[in-house]
Write a protein that holds these residues in place. Structure first.
Motif, PDB file in Angstrom:
ATOM      1  N   SER A  48       0.849  -1.195   0.000  1.00 38.72           N
ATOM      2  CA  SER A  48       0.000   0.000   0.000  1.00 38.72           C
ATOM      3  C   SER A  48       0.882   1.242   0.000  1.00 38.72           C
ATOM      4  O   SER A  48       2.105   1.169   0.213  1.00 38.72           O
ATOM      5  CB  SER A  48      -0.898  -0.002   1.235  1.00 38.72           C
ATOM      6  OG  SER A  48      -0.104   0.146   2.410  1.00 38.72           O
ATOM      7  N   VAL A  49       0.252   2.402  -0.182  1.00 36.24           N
ATOM      8  CA  VAL A  49       0.997   3.661  -0.132  1.00 36.24           C
ATOM      9  C   VAL A  49       1.725   3.794   1.200  1.00 36.24           C
ATOM     10  O   VAL A  49       2.912   4.127   1.252  1.00 36.24           O
ATOM     11  CB  VAL A  49       0.055   4.859  -0.359  1.00 36.24           C
ATOM     12  CG1 VAL A  49       0.767   6.167  -0.061  1.00 36.24           C
ATOM     13  CG2 VAL A  49      -0.477   4.855  -1.794  1.00 36.24           C
ATOM     14  N   ALA A  50       1.031   3.505   2.291  1.00 41.57           N
ATOM     15  CA  ALA A  50       1.641   3.633   3.613  1.00 41.57           C
ATOM     16  C   ALA A  50       2.822   2.688   3.776  1.00 41.57           C
ATOM     17  O   ALA A  50       3.873   3.062   4.327  1.00 41.57           O
ATOM     18  CB  ALA A  50       0.597   3.367   4.696  1.00 41.57           C
ATOM     19  N   GLU A  51       2.669   1.464   3.302  1.00 45.71           N
ATOM     20  CA  GLU A  51       3.751   0.481   3.425  1.00 45.71           C
ATOM     21  C   GLU A  51       4.965   0.890   2.607  1.00 45.71           C
ATOM     22  O   GLU A  51       6.115   0.763   3.064  1.00 45.71           O
ATOM     23  CB  GLU A  51       3.250  -0.893   2.975  1.00 45.71           C
ATOM     24  CG  GLU A  51       2.274  -1.521   3.954  1.00 45.71           C
ATOM     25  CD  GLU A  51       1.552  -2.726   3.386  1.00 45.71           C
ATOM     26  OE1 GLU A  51       1.069  -3.545   4.188  1.00 45.71           O
ATOM     27  OE2 GLU A  51       1.439  -2.849   2.131  1.00 45.71           O
ATOM     28  N   ILE A  52       4.731   1.402   1.407  1.00 45.25           N
ATOM     29  CA  ILE A  52       5.851   1.810   0.548  1.00 45.25           C
ATOM     30  C   ILE A  52       6.529   3.052   1.116  1.00 45.25           C
ATOM     31  O   ILE A  52       7.768   3.160   1.102  1.00 45.25           O
ATOM     32  CB  ILE A  52       5.350   2.064  -0.886  1.00 45.25           C
ATOM     33  CG1 ILE A  52       4.891   0.742  -1.524  1.00 45.25           C
ATOM     34  CG2 ILE A  52       6.437   2.716  -1.734  1.00 45.25           C
ATOM     35  CD1 ILE A  52       5.946  -0.337  -1.607  1.00 45.25           C
ATOM     36  N   ARG A  53       5.761   3.976   1.652  1.00 38.33           N
ATOM     37  CA  ARG A  53       6.346   5.194   2.223  1.00 38.33           C
ATOM     38  C   ARG A  53       7.330   4.891   3.352  1.00 38.33           C
ATOM     39  O   ARG A  53       8.353   5.561   3.489  1.00 38.33           O
ATOM     40  CB  ARG A  53       5.232   6.102   2.775  1.00 38.33           C
ATOM     41  CG  ARG A  53       4.531   6.983   1.765  1.00 38.33           C
ATOM     42  CD  ARG A  53       3.527   7.848   2.514  1.00 38.33           C
ATOM     43  NE  ARG A  53       2.724   8.706   1.695  1.00 38.33           N
ATOM     44  CZ  ARG A  53       3.054   9.928   1.297  1.00 38.33           C
ATOM     45  NH1 ARG A  53       4.221  10.434   1.647  1.00 38.33           N
ATOM     46  NH2 ARG A  53       2.229  10.652   0.562  1.00 38.33           N
ATOM     47  N   ARG A  54       7.006   3.893   4.152  1.00 35.46           N
ATOM     48  CA  ARG A  54       7.856   3.644   5.322  1.00 35.46           C
ATOM     49  C   ARG A  54       8.878   2.531   5.113  1.00 35.46           C
ATOM     50  O   ARG A  54       9.629   2.214   6.039  1.00 35.46           O
ATOM     51  CB  ARG A  54       6.982   3.328   6.538  1.00 35.46           C
ATOM     52  CG  ARG A  54       6.167   2.056   6.448  1.00 35.46           C
ATOM     53  CD  ARG A  54       5.462   1.772   7.770  1.00 35.46           C
ATOM     54  NE  ARG A  54       4.631   0.583   7.689  1.00 35.46           N
ATOM     55  CZ  ARG A  54       3.300   0.610   7.583  1.00 35.46           C
ATOM     56  NH1 ARG A  54       2.654   1.766   7.557  1.00 35.46           N
ATOM     57  NH2 ARG A  54       2.616  -0.520   7.521  1.00 35.46           N
ATOM     58  N   ASP A  55       8.909   1.957   3.917  1.00 30.06           N
ATOM     59  CA  ASP A  55       9.871   0.878   3.640  1.00 30.06           C
ATOM     60  C   ASP A  55      11.276   1.473   3.517  1.00 30.06           C
ATOM     61  O   ASP A  55      11.542   2.263   2.606  1.00 30.06           O
ATOM     62  CB  ASP A  55       9.480   0.168   2.341  1.00 30.06           C
ATOM     63  CG  ASP A  55      10.295  -1.086   2.100  1.00 30.06           C
ATOM     64  OD1 ASP A  55      11.541  -0.994   2.147  1.00 30.06           O
ATOM     65  OD2 ASP A  55       9.707  -2.147   1.833  1.00 30.06           O
ATOM     66  N   PRO A  56      12.217   1.122   4.397  1.00 29.60           N
ATOM     67  CA  PRO A  56      13.550   1.740   4.360  1.00 29.60           C
ATOM     68  C   PRO A  56      14.312   1.435   3.079  1.00 29.60           C
ATOM     69  O   PRO A  56      15.075   2.273   2.587  1.00 29.60           O
ATOM     70  CB  PRO A  56      14.253   1.145   5.588  1.00 29.60           C
ATOM     71  CG  PRO A  56      13.495  -0.094   5.922  1.00 29.60           C
ATOM     72  CD  PRO A  56      12.078   0.163   5.513  1.00 29.60           C
ATOM     73  N   LEU A  57      14.105   0.251   2.512  1.00 29.01           N
ATOM     74  CA  LEU A  57      14.785  -0.106   1.272  1.00 29.01           C
ATOM     75  C   LEU A  57      14.309   0.777   0.119  1.00 29.01           C
ATOM     76  O   LEU A  57      15.105   1.243  -0.707  1.00 29.01           O
ATOM     77  CB  LEU A  57      14.533  -1.587   0.955  1.00 29.01           C
ATOM     78  CG  LEU A  57      15.350  -2.210  -0.186  1.00 29.01           C
ATOM     79  CD1 LEU A  57      16.844  -2.127   0.117  1.00 29.01           C
ATOM     80  CD2 LEU A  57      14.922  -3.665  -0.403  1.00 29.01           C
ATOM     81  N   VAL A  58      13.008   1.043   0.087  1.00 30.40           N
ATOM     82  CA  VAL A  58      12.442   1.899  -0.954  1.00 30.40           C
ATOM     83  C   VAL A  58      12.916   3.335  -0.782  1.00 30.40           C
ATOM     84  O   VAL A  58      13.262   4.019  -1.756  1.00 30.40           O
ATOM     85  CB  VAL A  58      10.905   1.823  -0.940  1.00 30.40           C
ATOM     86  CG1 VAL A  58      10.309   2.827  -1.933  1.00 30.40           C
ATOM     87  CG2 VAL A  58      10.433   0.411  -1.266  1.00 30.40           C
ATOM     88  N   ARG A  59      12.945   3.808   0.445  1.00 35.10           N
ATOM     89  CA  ARG A  59      13.413   5.176   0.708  1.00 35.10           C
ATOM     90  C   ARG A  59      14.854   5.354   0.239  1.00 35.10           C
ATOM     91  O   ARG A  59      15.204   6.361  -0.391  1.00 35.10           O
ATOM     92  CB  ARG A  59      13.301   5.489   2.196  1.00 35.10           C
ATOM     93  CG  ARG A  59      11.873   5.583   2.706  1.00 35.10           C
ATOM     94  CD  ARG A  59      11.835   5.719   4.212  1.00 35.10           C
ATOM     95  NE  ARG A  59      12.333   7.026   4.620  1.00 35.10           N
ATOM     96  CZ  ARG A  59      11.556   8.031   5.016  1.00 35.10           C
ATOM     97  NH1 ARG A  59      10.237   7.886   5.035  1.00 35.10           N
ATOM     98  NH2 ARG A  59      12.063   9.169   5.381  1.00 35.10           N
TER      99      ARG A  59
END
Length: 249
Positions: free
Chosen positions: A230-241
């Protein structure tokens, strides 16, 4: 859970030593917008080309409406209802808005292109074209030359052309490209309602639009999906950041 409308299973493609798609598995479900994001060179265009049929994968498969379509042509997938809009407009700029949509309706009807001169006099084709223009909100521009449209209106016209195919799914390649903030906001509102007609696989760099629209996001980096959520999950994913979002998260 219902079967996905569109799915890739272990999709892989290499160009020499470059692994552009590395065992990509993702799906698109009914009624949703699934965004694919990632930095330039991540392999997003290669993925779209394989899904839509203009590029054959080295391994893996593409499924559409529960059927393996990996060996089918782009035209065959389109005939099944897989509608694609392009990053660069493919419209006939010197033709009118209505003529562009009539071309789409003619193609969807399966009739040869040589009958285009009769298409404007065909009530069924004209009704289909006018209904598509009404659906995207530009019916009042039908007699305008396409070159006179704004960039955002051309995006709406591209969707109208796709709607004449009665699509079961959309694949959209950076529809916000070239739009200003206001144009992007208008198109975001339009796409938000479009998912009710057919789900959308959305490849996009405009993160405001992605975060506003997406039910799920897959992040592609160096040909691999490193996260889906979800948007929330992707926002807080450290690897994605670290890999892509940075301060945009």
């Amino acid at each position: 859970m219902a079967d996905p409308v569109l799915a890739t299973r272990g999709l892989s493609k290499a160009f020499g030593a470059l692994q552009a798609s590395d065992a990509i598995t993702l799906d698109l479900r009914a009624g949703e917008i699934h965004a694919v994001i990632g930095p330039n060179g991540a392999g997003k265009s290669t993925l779209i080309a394989q899904i839509c049929g203009s590029l054959a994968p080295d391994a893996g498969r593409v499924e559409f409406l529960g059927r393996d379509v990996t060996q089918e042509s782009m035209q065959a997938r389109a005939a099944r209802g897989l509608a694609r809009t392009f990053q660069t407009s493919a419209l006939a700029m010197e033709d009118t808005v209505l003529q562009n949509v009539l071309l789409g309706a003619l193609g969807a009807s399966g009739r040869p292109w040589r009958f285009f001169s009769r298409a404007s006099r065909d009530a069924a084709l004209r009704d289909r074209a006018e209904a598509a223009l009404e659906a995207v909100g530009i019916a009042d521009l039908s007699e305008l030359r396409t070159a006179e449209l704004s960039h955002g209106q051309r995006r709406q016209l591209e969707v109208a052309v796709a709607l004449t195919m009665e699509p079961k799914a959309f694949v959209m390649d950076e529809p916000m490209a070239g739009l200003g903030q206001e144009g992007s906001k208008r198109l975001t509102g339009f796409l938000d309602g479009l998912r009710a007609q057919a789900p959308i696989l959305l490849v996009e760099h405009d993160m405001d639009a992605v975060f506003a629209l997406a039910d799920r996001i897959s992040v592609l980096v160096y040909g691999k999906v490193i996260a889906t959520g979800s948007v929330a999950e992707i926002r807080r994913d450290p690897l994605v950041r670290d890999a892509y979002l940075g301060d945009d998260a």
